[in-house]
Design a protein around this motif. Structure first.
Motif, PDB file in Angstrom:
ATOM      1  N   LEU A  47      44.034  30.434  17.265  1.00 40.37           N
ATOM      2  CA  LEU A  47      43.204  29.662  17.901  1.00 40.37           C
ATOM      3  C   LEU A  47      43.830  28.330  17.912  1.00 40.37           C
ATOM      4  O   LEU A  47      44.645  28.079  17.326  1.00 40.37           O
ATOM      5  CB  LEU A  47      41.850  29.694  16.957  1.00 40.37           C
ATOM      6  CG  LEU A  47      41.367  30.870  16.371  1.00 40.37           C
ATOM      7  CD1 LEU A  47      39.860  30.597  15.535  1.00 40.37           C
ATOM      8  CD2 LEU A  47      40.813  31.728  17.805  1.00 40.37           C
ATOM      9  N   THR A  48      43.495  27.671  19.007  1.00 39.33           N
ATOM     10  CA  THR A  48      43.974  26.149  19.251  1.00 39.33           C
ATOM     11  C   THR A  48      43.483  25.250  18.275  1.00 39.33           C
ATOM     12  O   THR A  48      44.337  24.554  17.916  1.00 39.33           O
ATOM     13  CB  THR A  48      43.831  26.191  20.864  1.00 39.33           C
ATOM     14  OG1 THR A  48      44.228  26.922  21.779  1.00 39.33           O
ATOM     15  CG2 THR A  48      44.132  24.467  21.265  1.00 39.33           C
ATOM     16  N   ASN A  49      42.368  25.326  18.027  1.00 40.73           N
ATOM     17  CA  ASN A  49      41.598  24.388  16.807  1.00 40.73           C
ATOM     18  C   ASN A  49      41.472  25.143  15.613  1.00 40.73           C
ATOM     19  O   ASN A  49      40.953  26.193  15.552  1.00 40.73           O
ATOM     20  CB  ASN A  49      40.385  23.888  17.325  1.00 40.73           C
ATOM     21  CG  ASN A  49      40.316  23.450  18.772  1.00 40.73           C
ATOM     22  OD1 ASN A  49      41.302  22.622  19.245  1.00 40.73           O
ATOM     23  ND2 ASN A  49      39.601  23.796  19.742  1.00 40.73           N
ATOM     24  N   GLU A  50      41.932  24.556  14.441  1.00 42.56           N
ATOM     25  CA  GLU A  50      41.976  25.089  13.109  1.00 42.56           C
ATOM     26  C   GLU A  50      40.385  25.175  12.749  1.00 42.56           C
ATOM     27  O   GLU A  50      39.828  24.135  12.757  1.00 42.56           O
ATOM     28  CB  GLU A  50      42.524  24.528  12.251  1.00 42.56           C
ATOM     29  CG  GLU A  50      42.621  25.078  10.757  1.00 42.56           C
ATOM     30  CD  GLU A  50      43.888  24.911  10.197  1.00 42.56           C
ATOM     31  OE1 GLU A  50      43.769  25.508   8.990  1.00 42.56           O
ATOM     32  OE2 GLU A  50      44.919  24.495  10.459  1.00 42.56           O
ATOM     33  N   LYS A  62      53.936  27.592   9.289  1.00 42.36           N
ATOM     34  CA  LYS A  62      54.276  26.255  10.024  1.00 42.36           C
ATOM     35  C   LYS A  62      53.471  25.186   9.240  1.00 42.36           C
ATOM     36  O   LYS A  62      53.179  25.237   8.410  1.00 42.36           O
ATOM     37  CB  LYS A  62      54.427  26.197  11.527  1.00 42.36           C
ATOM     38  CG  LYS A  62      55.475  26.855  12.184  1.00 42.36           C
ATOM     39  CD  LYS A  62      55.691  26.879  13.514  1.00 42.36           C
ATOM     40  CE  LYS A  62      56.680  27.598  14.302  1.00 42.36           C
ATOM     41  NZ  LYS A  62      56.753  27.628  15.681  1.00 42.36           N
ATOM     42  N   ASP A  63      52.660  24.272   9.997  1.00 43.44           N
ATOM     43  CA  ASP A  63      51.616  23.754   9.591  1.00 43.44           C
ATOM     44  C   ASP A  63      50.336  24.140   9.660  1.00 43.44           C
ATOM     45  O   ASP A  63      49.043  23.607   9.367  1.00 43.44           O
ATOM     46  CB  ASP A  63      51.709  22.362  10.026  1.00 43.44           C
ATOM     47  CG  ASP A  63      52.774  21.433  10.119  1.00 43.44           C
ATOM     48  OD1 ASP A  63      53.379  21.587   8.736  1.00 43.44           O
ATOM     49  OD2 ASP A  63      53.301  20.729  10.652  1.00 43.44           O
ATOM     50  N   TYR A  64      49.970  25.620  10.187  1.00 45.04           N
ATOM     51  CA  TYR A  64      48.551  26.234  10.359  1.00 45.04           C
ATOM     52  C   TYR A  64      48.256  26.628   8.911  1.00 45.04           C
ATOM     53  O   TYR A  64      49.315  27.488   8.424  1.00 45.04           O
ATOM     54  CB  TYR A  64      48.893  27.181  11.421  1.00 45.04           C
ATOM     55  CG  TYR A  64      49.602  26.787  12.441  1.00 45.04           C
ATOM     56  CD1 TYR A  64      49.430  25.526  13.121  1.00 45.04           C
ATOM     57  CD2 TYR A  64      50.109  27.747  13.395  1.00 45.04           C
ATOM     58  CE1 TYR A  64      50.159  25.300  14.353  1.00 45.04           C
ATOM     59  CE2 TYR A  64      50.718  27.582  14.637  1.00 45.04           C
ATOM     60  CZ  TYR A  64      50.540  26.105  15.030  1.00 45.04           C
ATOM     61  OH  TYR A  64      51.189  25.865  16.376  1.00 45.04           O
ATOM     62  N   GLY A  65      46.855  26.721   8.696  1.00 44.77           N
ATOM     63  CA  GLY A  65      46.487  27.419   7.841  1.00 44.77           C
ATOM     64  C   GLY A  65      45.691  28.533   8.258  1.00 44.77           C
ATOM     65  O   GLY A  65      45.688  28.907   9.573  1.00 44.77           O
ATOM     66  N   ALA A  66      45.039  29.405   7.440  1.00 46.15           N
ATOM     67  CA  ALA A  66      44.495  30.544   7.676  1.00 46.15           C
ATOM     68  C   ALA A  66      43.331  30.237   8.867  1.00 46.15           C
ATOM     69  O   ALA A  66      42.860  31.315   9.561  1.00 46.15           O
ATOM     70  CB  ALA A  66      43.568  31.257   6.296  1.00 46.15           C
ATOM     71  N   GLY A  67      42.634  29.230   8.870  1.00 45.28           N
ATOM     72  CA  GLY A  67      41.506  28.776   9.877  1.00 45.28           C
ATOM     73  C   GLY A  67      42.197  28.874  11.254  1.00 45.28           C
ATOM     74  O   GLY A  67      41.177  28.756  12.376  1.00 45.28           O
ATOM     75  N   ARG A  68      43.453  29.014  11.499  1.00 44.21           N
ATOM     76  CA  ARG A  68      44.084  28.841  12.847  1.00 44.21           C
ATOM     77  C   ARG A  68      44.096  30.360  13.432  1.00 44.21           C
ATOM     78  O   ARG A  68      44.279  30.685  14.554  1.00 44.21           O
ATOM     79  CB  ARG A  68      45.271  28.549  13.024  1.00 44.21           C
ATOM     80  CG  ARG A  68      45.635  27.240  12.909  1.00 44.21           C
ATOM     81  CD  ARG A  68      45.095  26.260  14.221  1.00 44.21           C
ATOM     82  NE  ARG A  68      45.818  26.894  15.591  1.00 44.21           N
ATOM     83  CZ  ARG A  68      46.869  26.127  15.999  1.00 44.21           C
ATOM     84  NH1 ARG A  68      47.828  25.277  15.390  1.00 44.21           N
ATOM     85  NH2 ARG A  68      47.591  26.518  17.284  1.00 44.21           N
ATOM     86  N   TYR A  69      43.472  31.395  12.627  1.00 47.52           N
ATOM     87  CA  TYR A  69      43.740  32.917  12.899  1.00 47.52           C
ATOM     88  C   TYR A  69      42.584  33.526  12.519  1.00 47.52           C
ATOM     89  O   TYR A  69      41.646  33.326  11.784  1.00 47.52           O
ATOM     90  CB  TYR A  69      44.727  33.556  12.155  1.00 47.52           C
ATOM     91  CG  TYR A  69      46.141  33.075  12.051  1.00 47.52           C
ATOM     92  CD1 TYR A  69      47.115  33.250  13.228  1.00 47.52           C
ATOM     93  CD2 TYR A  69      46.548  31.709  11.146  1.00 47.52           C
ATOM     94  CE1 TYR A  69      48.314  32.655  13.322  1.00 47.52           C
ATOM     95  CE2 TYR A  69      47.597  31.080  11.515  1.00 47.52           C
ATOM     96  CZ  TYR A  69      48.538  31.477  12.420  1.00 47.52           C
ATOM     97  OH  TYR A  69      49.701  30.904  12.390  1.00 47.52           O
ATOM     98  N   ILE A 114      43.850  36.702   6.519  1.00 44.39           N
ATOM     99  CA  ILE A 114      43.099  35.813   7.259  1.00 44.39           C
ATOM    100  C   ILE A 114      41.784  36.219   7.568  1.00 44.39           C
ATOM    101  O   ILE A 114      41.606  37.360   7.037  1.00 44.39           O
ATOM    102  CB  ILE A 114      43.793  35.747   8.717  1.00 44.39           C
ATOM    103  CG1 ILE A 114      43.991  37.167   9.327  1.00 44.39           C
ATOM    104  CG2 ILE A 114      45.244  35.162   8.875  1.00 44.39           C
ATOM    105  CD1 ILE A 114      44.496  37.344  10.603  1.00 44.39           C
ATOM    106  N   PRO A 115      40.726  35.395   8.071  1.00 40.87           N
ATOM    107  CA  PRO A 115      39.156  35.761   8.168  1.00 40.87           C
ATOM    108  C   PRO A 115      39.051  36.949   9.104  1.00 40.87           C
ATOM    109  O   PRO A 115      40.170  37.289  10.073  1.00 40.87           O
ATOM    110  CB  PRO A 115      38.784  34.650   8.707  1.00 40.87           C
ATOM    111  CG  PRO A 115      39.571  33.452   8.218  1.00 40.87           C
ATOM    112  CD  PRO A 115      40.861  34.120   8.484  1.00 40.87           C
ATOM    113  N   ILE A 116      38.098  37.826   9.004  1.00 38.01           N
ATOM    114  CA  ILE A 116      37.899  38.778   9.782  1.00 38.01           C
ATOM    115  C   ILE A 116      36.387  38.683  10.805  1.00 38.01           C
ATOM    116  O   ILE A 116      35.625  38.317  10.082  1.00 38.01           O
ATOM    117  CB  ILE A 116      37.537  40.233   8.825  1.00 38.01           C
ATOM    118  CG1 ILE A 116      38.714  40.568   7.928  1.00 38.01           C
ATOM    119  CG2 ILE A 116      36.970  41.410   9.927  1.00 38.01           C
ATOM    120  CD1 ILE A 116      38.481  41.502   7.077  1.00 38.01           C
TER     121      ILE A 116
END
Length: 124
Positions: A47-50, A62-69, A114-116
């Motif tokens: 996702l573009t926005n976390e 990188k700097d992405y957390g699980a909320g980006r996926y 990651i979330p489902i």
């Protein structure tokens, strides 16, 4: 007496429906899909926005957390239909929003989760 019992059963059923569907899920606000990976039994949308990560899923890249996926599993007809909708949204550049299972994470690699998704909304 029967009438009161009937009303009590109706209220109890409504409460159970609310706790089973709403209390164990959360929403991911609308966002463009930046990248879409498709595997044999599931797909992963970057996702573009976390988004929020109330599940405590552990993915970091990188700097992405699980909320980006978010994961979409193909183990049911509904999952395959959600993937079709996600693919159409991705190809058209539409924004999407998701409903995600609370307390469930998809194992993506070793100790990354990651979330489902259980619902996909396409926004024009």
């Amino acid at each position: 007496m029967f009438n009161n019992f009937f009303h009590l059963k109706t209220i109890l059923a409504a409460c159970l429906m609310l706790t089973t569907s709403e209390a164990y899920s959360y929403s991911v606000d609308k966002t463009p899909v930046e990248y879409l990976r498709t595997y044999k039994t599931y797909a992963i949308a970057t996702l573009t926005n976390e988004a929020a990560n109330p599940n405590g899923c552990t993915m970091t890249y990188k700097d992405y957390g699980a909320g980006r996926y978010i994961a979409v599993e193909f183990d049911s007809t509904e999952g395959k239909e959600m993937y079709s909708a996600l693919l159409a949204a991705y190809l058209s550049g539409s924004e999407v929003a998701f409903g995600a299972h609370d307390g469930q994470c998809k194992v993506w690699s070793e100790d990354n989760t990651i979330p489902i998704a259980y619902r996909i909304d396409i926004i024009r």
